[in-house]
Design a protein around this motif. Structure first.
Motif, PDB file in Angstrom:
ATOM      1  N   GLY A 277      37.134 -44.946  37.552  1.00 31.64           N
ATOM      2  CA  GLY A 277      36.904 -43.647  36.924  1.00 31.64           C
ATOM      3  C   GLY A 277      37.152 -43.646  35.430  1.00 31.64           C
ATOM      4  N   LEU A 278      37.597 -44.777  34.863  1.00 32.19           N
ATOM      5  CA  LEU A 278      37.857 -44.848  33.422  1.00 32.19           C
ATOM      6  C   LEU A 278      36.580 -44.798  32.604  1.00 32.19           C
ATOM      7  CD1 LEU A 278      40.611 -47.626  33.419  1.00 32.19           C
ATOM      8  CD2 LEU A 278      40.924 -45.217  32.805  1.00 32.19           C
ATOM      9  N   ILE A 279      35.448 -44.996  33.253  1.00 32.41           N
ATOM     10  CA  ILE A 279      34.175 -45.023  32.534  1.00 32.41           C
ATOM     11  C   ILE A 279      33.889 -43.697  31.840  1.00 32.41           C
ATOM     12  CG2 ILE A 279      32.770 -44.245  34.498  1.00 32.41           C
ATOM     13  CD1 ILE A 279      31.887 -47.007  31.910  1.00 32.41           C
ATOM     14  N   HIS A 280      34.430 -42.597  32.352  1.00 39.03           N
ATOM     15  CA  HIS A 280      34.191 -41.298  31.713  1.00 39.03           C
ATOM     16  C   HIS A 280      34.830 -41.254  30.326  1.00 39.03           C
ATOM     17  CE1 HIS A 280      32.444 -39.882  35.389  1.00 39.03           C
ATOM     18  NE2 HIS A 280      33.557 -40.059  36.064  1.00 39.03           N
ATOM     19  N   LEU A 281      36.091 -41.675  30.238  1.00 41.65           N
ATOM     20  CA  LEU A 281      36.785 -41.690  28.946  1.00 41.65           C
ATOM     21  C   LEU A 281      36.166 -42.720  28.012  1.00 41.65           C
ATOM     22  CD1 LEU A 281      40.515 -41.435  30.119  1.00 41.65           C
ATOM     23  CD2 LEU A 281      39.135 -39.649  29.059  1.00 41.65           C
ATOM     24  N   ILE A 282      35.870 -43.905  28.555  1.00 45.68           N
ATOM     25  CA  ILE A 282      35.294 -44.965  27.722  1.00 45.68           C
ATOM     26  C   ILE A 282      33.898 -44.571  27.240  1.00 45.68           C
ATOM     27  CG2 ILE A 282      34.501 -47.363  27.733  1.00 45.68           C
ATOM     28  CD1 ILE A 282      36.729 -47.942  29.792  1.00 45.68           C
ATOM     29  N   GLY A 283      33.093 -44.011  28.140  1.00 45.63           N
ATOM     30  CA  GLY A 283      31.748 -43.592  27.758  1.00 45.63           C
ATOM     31  C   GLY A 283      31.752 -42.525  26.686  1.00 45.63           C
ATOM     32  N   SER A 284      32.670 -41.577  26.783  1.00 45.04           N
ATOM     33  CA  SER A 284      32.780 -40.530  25.759  1.00 45.04           C
ATOM     34  C   SER A 284      33.182 -41.134  24.415  1.00 45.04           C
ATOM     35  CB  SER A 284      33.810 -39.484  26.190  1.00 45.04           C
ATOM     36  OG  SER A 284      33.366 -38.780  27.322  1.00 45.04           O
ATOM     37  N   TRP A 285      34.086 -42.115  24.460  1.00 43.59           N
ATOM     38  CA  TRP A 285      34.503 -42.782  23.221  1.00 43.59           C
ATOM     39  C   TRP A 285      33.311 -43.489  22.574  1.00 43.59           C
ATOM     40  CZ3 TRP A 285      34.420 -47.761  21.391  1.00 43.59           C
ATOM     41  CH2 TRP A 285      35.190 -48.022  20.247  1.00 43.59           C
ATOM     42  N   VAL A 286      32.526 -44.201  23.372  1.00 39.37           N
ATOM     43  CA  VAL A 286      31.362 -44.910  22.836  1.00 39.37           C
ATOM     44  C   VAL A 286      30.377 -43.929  22.206  1.00 39.37           C
ATOM     45  CG1 VAL A 286      29.325 -46.276  23.458  1.00 39.37           C
ATOM     46  CG2 VAL A 286      31.553 -46.841  24.439  1.00 39.37           C
ATOM     47  N   MET A 287      30.107 -42.832  22.892  1.00 37.38           N
ATOM     48  CA  MET A 287      29.167 -41.849  22.371  1.00 37.38           C
ATOM     49  C   MET A 287      29.671 -41.251  21.054  1.00 37.38           C
ATOM     50  SD  MET A 287      26.235 -40.404  22.994  1.00 37.38           S
ATOM     51  CE  MET A 287      25.977 -40.702  24.756  1.00 37.38           C
ATOM     52  N   ARG A 288      30.924 -40.877  21.028  1.00 42.81           N
ATOM     53  CA  ARG A 288      31.482 -40.242  19.834  1.00 42.81           C
ATOM     54  C   ARG A 288      31.510 -41.204  18.644  1.00 42.81           C
ATOM     55  NH1 ARG A 288      35.367 -38.594  22.174  1.00 42.81           N
ATOM     56  NH2 ARG A 288      34.774 -36.407  22.484  1.00 42.81           N
ATOM     57  N   GLU A 289      31.985 -42.436  18.868  1.00 43.23           N
ATOM     58  CA  GLU A 289      32.113 -43.384  17.763  1.00 43.23           C
ATOM     59  C   GLU A 289      30.756 -43.850  17.247  1.00 43.23           C
ATOM     60  OE1 GLU A 289      34.978 -44.190  16.187  1.00 43.23           O
ATOM     61  OE2 GLU A 289      35.750 -42.588  17.483  1.00 43.23           O
ATOM     62  N   SER A 290      29.789 -44.030  18.132  1.00 45.81           N
ATOM     63  CA  SER A 290      28.466 -44.460  17.677  1.00 45.81           C
ATOM     64  C   SER A 290      27.762 -43.338  16.912  1.00 45.81           C
ATOM     65  CB  SER A 290      27.615 -44.927  18.858  1.00 45.81           C
ATOM     66  OG  SER A 290      27.483 -43.909  19.825  1.00 45.81           O
ATOM     67  N   CYS A 291      27.958 -42.102  17.338  1.00 42.63           N
ATOM     68  CA  CYS A 291      27.375 -40.974  16.599  1.00 42.63           C
ATOM     69  C   CYS A 291      28.010 -40.847  15.220  1.00 42.63           C
ATOM     70  CB  CYS A 291      27.569 -39.677  17.389  1.00 42.63           C
ATOM     71  SG  CYS A 291      26.497 -39.517  18.843  1.00 42.63           S
ATOM     72  N   ARG A 292      29.309 -41.064  15.140  1.00 43.31           N
ATOM     73  CA  ARG A 292      29.980 -41.031  13.834  1.00 43.31           C
ATOM     74  C   ARG A 292      29.441 -42.136  12.926  1.00 43.31           C
ATOM     75  NH1 ARG A 292      36.178 -40.218  16.114  1.00 43.31           N
ATOM     76  NH2 ARG A 292      36.132 -37.933  16.246  1.00 43.31           N
ATOM     77  N   ALA A 293      29.194 -43.316  13.492  1.00 45.05           N
ATOM     78  CA  ALA A 293      28.637 -44.410  12.699  1.00 45.05           C
ATOM     79  C   ALA A 293      27.259 -44.036  12.173  1.00 45.05           C
ATOM     80  CB  ALA A 293      28.569 -45.682  13.555  1.00 45.05           C
ATOM     81  N   TRP A 294      26.419 -43.419  13.042  1.00 42.74           N
ATOM     82  CA  TRP A 294      25.066 -43.021  12.618  1.00 42.74           C
ATOM     83  C   TRP A 294      25.137 -42.040  11.442  1.00 42.74           C
ATOM     84  CZ3 TRP A 294      22.274 -38.563  11.995  1.00 42.74           C
ATOM     85  CH2 TRP A 294      20.889 -38.698  11.864  1.00 42.74           C
ATOM     86  N   VAL A 295      26.071 -41.099  11.503  1.00 38.34           N
ATOM     87  CA  VAL A 295      26.226 -40.127  10.409  1.00 38.34           C
ATOM     88  C   VAL A 295      26.628 -40.838   9.119  1.00 38.34           C
ATOM     89  CG1 VAL A 295      27.594 -38.163   9.587  1.00 38.34           C
ATOM     90  CG2 VAL A 295      26.750 -38.206  11.951  1.00 38.34           C
ATOM     91  N   ARG A 296      27.506 -41.843   9.226  1.00 36.58           N
ATOM     92  CA  ARG A 296      27.915 -42.584   8.031  1.00 36.58           C
ATOM     93  C   ARG A 296      26.740 -43.383   7.457  1.00 36.58           C
ATOM     94  NH1 ARG A 296      32.970 -42.944  10.972  1.00 36.58           N
ATOM     95  NH2 ARG A 296      32.276 -44.824  12.089  1.00 36.58           N
ATOM     96  N   TRP A 297      25.912 -43.953   8.323  1.00 37.80           N
ATOM     97  CA  TRP A 297      24.732 -44.673   7.844  1.00 37.80           C
ATOM     98  C   TRP A 297      23.796 -43.730   7.102  1.00 37.80           C
ATOM     99  CZ3 TRP A 297      24.163 -46.814  13.415  1.00 37.80           C
ATOM    100  CH2 TRP A 297      25.035 -47.906  13.589  1.00 37.80           C
TER     101      TRP A 297
END
Length: 480
Positions: A277-297
């Motif tokens: 069930g850890l995939i929910h927390l990990i998946g949210s982290w991936v989504m949030r951090e990758s979106c933040r990276a896109w904004v920085r780009w």
């Protein structure tokens, strides 16, 4: 009466120096009723301490007591550990009360399969243990096969048909161990091996495979702390448009470097994250951090490009998936028009109605939907036509033997044509040679990914790559 004993049921309460002289019958009856209620309360507390509140089966504490008693008298015991496959996914899909109803029905079916002398216990949300007191080592496997057959029959949960599979692990006392604790642990390790090698099967504990199984357990323990320890990172795999000969976007890929285990491949830890069930927390982290990276780009001045993020079937199954994604987009400032979600075939084919609703909502937001690992599932033409999917992503396994297996060429060609006939774009992953690229160009594949163009990049290197590489293809070769 200076000393008396009041015996109720199978329990005895001593009454010391209780003076009957001068007491009325009502007072005596009150006292006896109070004693009776005390005994009943004690029995209830003890029952609750040793039984599962939902199924009323013996729990792990009761299991430990039973094993200790039998091992003390050196009575042979087989421990059959059962774990229902995809439980997290099912729990998310069935809502609030559905999992409880399903659990009770599972317990009833398992109870019917066992001998009256066997003991069925519930030791986790989707985990059961059957203790078999028989000297025949083959009996446990036969029992496990009966359980698999019983569980494979469809369940009805509030009008919804649910089909299950289960993984089983078996250990034996005294053949495998003389410790009650290790007996359960070894059976559980065998379950891990069953799930790792394909699920819906029976594995008996083998000392030779202990190292591999223990590594799985170590990964599970370390994974629970990975987010808090900031051990995850992201890299980004460029995606190239063959029709426009330019970068179309990048795919966010998760990496994990644990301080004790070192680099752990995604194929090793993602299934464990899903099982726990850890995939929910990990998946949210991936989504949030990758979106933040896109904004920085974007803020760096480069022209915006697509960001692809993989979504686990368990994430996608959650009722609040769309709302949670919307919250992340609002928080990070990510433009949904540049977000592509890669969802596997298994996600899309399970619970079609709810899947279609979610995909429609995401499509309305402007989010692109890609069908990941296409060709490894069982989607039909009708299903693909009805789902709002824009991209078919062909699994890399199909390109490995592209020129050594003539059937493989026909299969990939058919996939590309199918995607185009449905009005979708097609992406081939795993491209590593110029011959593969030339073949895909001739077959009018739309997008490609692979080491032929670039290895996954760190966030800081993405902008550099975008600015330095203007075209990707010239006569079948890359050009910077």
């Amino acid at each position: 009466m200076n000393r008396d004993a009041s015996i109720l049921g199978d329990q005895t309460i001593e009454v010391t120096n209780y003076p009957l002289k001068g007491e009325t019958m009502d007072q005596v009856l009150w006292f006896m009723r109070d004693v009776s209620e005390t005994i009943a309360s004690q029995r209830l507390v003890e029952h609750m301490a040793y039984h599962d509140t939902l199924t009323n089966l013996p729990n792990r504490h009761k299991l430990e007591r039973i094993l200790a008693e039998h091992i003390q008298i050196q009575d042979p015991v087989a421990c059959l550990y059962i774990d229902i496959d995809r439980w997290r996914f099912l729990s998310d899909m069935l809502g609030h009360h559905g999992p409880d109803e399903l659990t009770m029905q599972i317990a009833e079916r398992l109870q019917v399969t066992i001998h009256p002398d066997d003991i069925l216990t519930r030791v986790g949300s989707s985990e059961f243990i059957i203790l078999l007191f028989d000297k025949r080592s083959t009996l446990a496997k036969q029992k496990a096969e009966k359980c698999i057959k019983a569980i494979s029959q469809p369940f009805n949960i509030d009008g919804t048909t649910v089909e299950l599979t289960m993984s089983a692990g078996i250990s034996h006392y005294p053949n495998d161990t003389t410790s009650a604790e290790e007996l359960v642990q070894y059976a559980r390790l065998a379950v891990h091996e069953s799930k790792r090698t394909g699920k819906n099967q029976i594995k008996e504990f083998e000392d030779e495979s202990k190292h591999q199984i223990l590594r799985t357990v170590e990964i599970e323990k370390a994974l629970a702390q990975a987010l808090d320890r900031n051990e995850f990172s992201l890299v980004y795999q460029p995606k190239v448009s063959l029709t426009q000969n330019r970068l179309d976007g990048v795919e966010a890929l998760l990496r994990w470097n644990n301080r004790e285990l070192g680099h752990v491949p995604p194929d090793d830890f993602i299934p464990i994250a899903e099982n726990t069930g850890l995939i929910h927390l990990i998946g949210s982290w991936v989504m949030r951090e990758s979106c933040r990276a896109w904004v920085r780009w974007k803020k760096s001045g480069v022209k915006p490009f697509m960001l692809s993020v993989n979504v686990s079937p368990l994430q996608f199954a959650r009722e609040d998936f769309v709302e949670s994604l919307q919250a992340i987009l609002d928080e990070t400032g990510m433009d949904p028009m540049f977000l592509e979600l890669e969802v596997t075939e298994s996600s899309m084919l399970s619970y079609e109605e709810s899947t279609r609703e979610k995909l429609t909502q995401l499509h309305q937001f402007g989010i692109l939907i890609s069908l990941d690992d296409f060709g490894t599932g069982y989607s039909s033409f009708r299903q693909l036509r009805e789902l709002p999917v824009q991209v078919l992503k062909i699994d890399r396994s199909f390109i490995v033997n592209l020129f050594t297996d003539r059937n493989q060429e026909a299969i990939v060609r058919s996939m590309i044509q199918l995607g185009h006939n449905l009005g979708m774009k097609v992406l081939m992953e795993g491209v590593e040679t110029s011959d593969q690229l030339e073949w895909l160009l001739n077959e009018q594949c739309d997008y490609v990914q692979g080491y032929y163009f670039s290895r996954p990049l760190l966030e800081k290197d993405v902008v550099k790559h975008v600015k330095s590489v203007t075209t990707y293809i010239e006569f079948g070769k890359t050009r910077a």
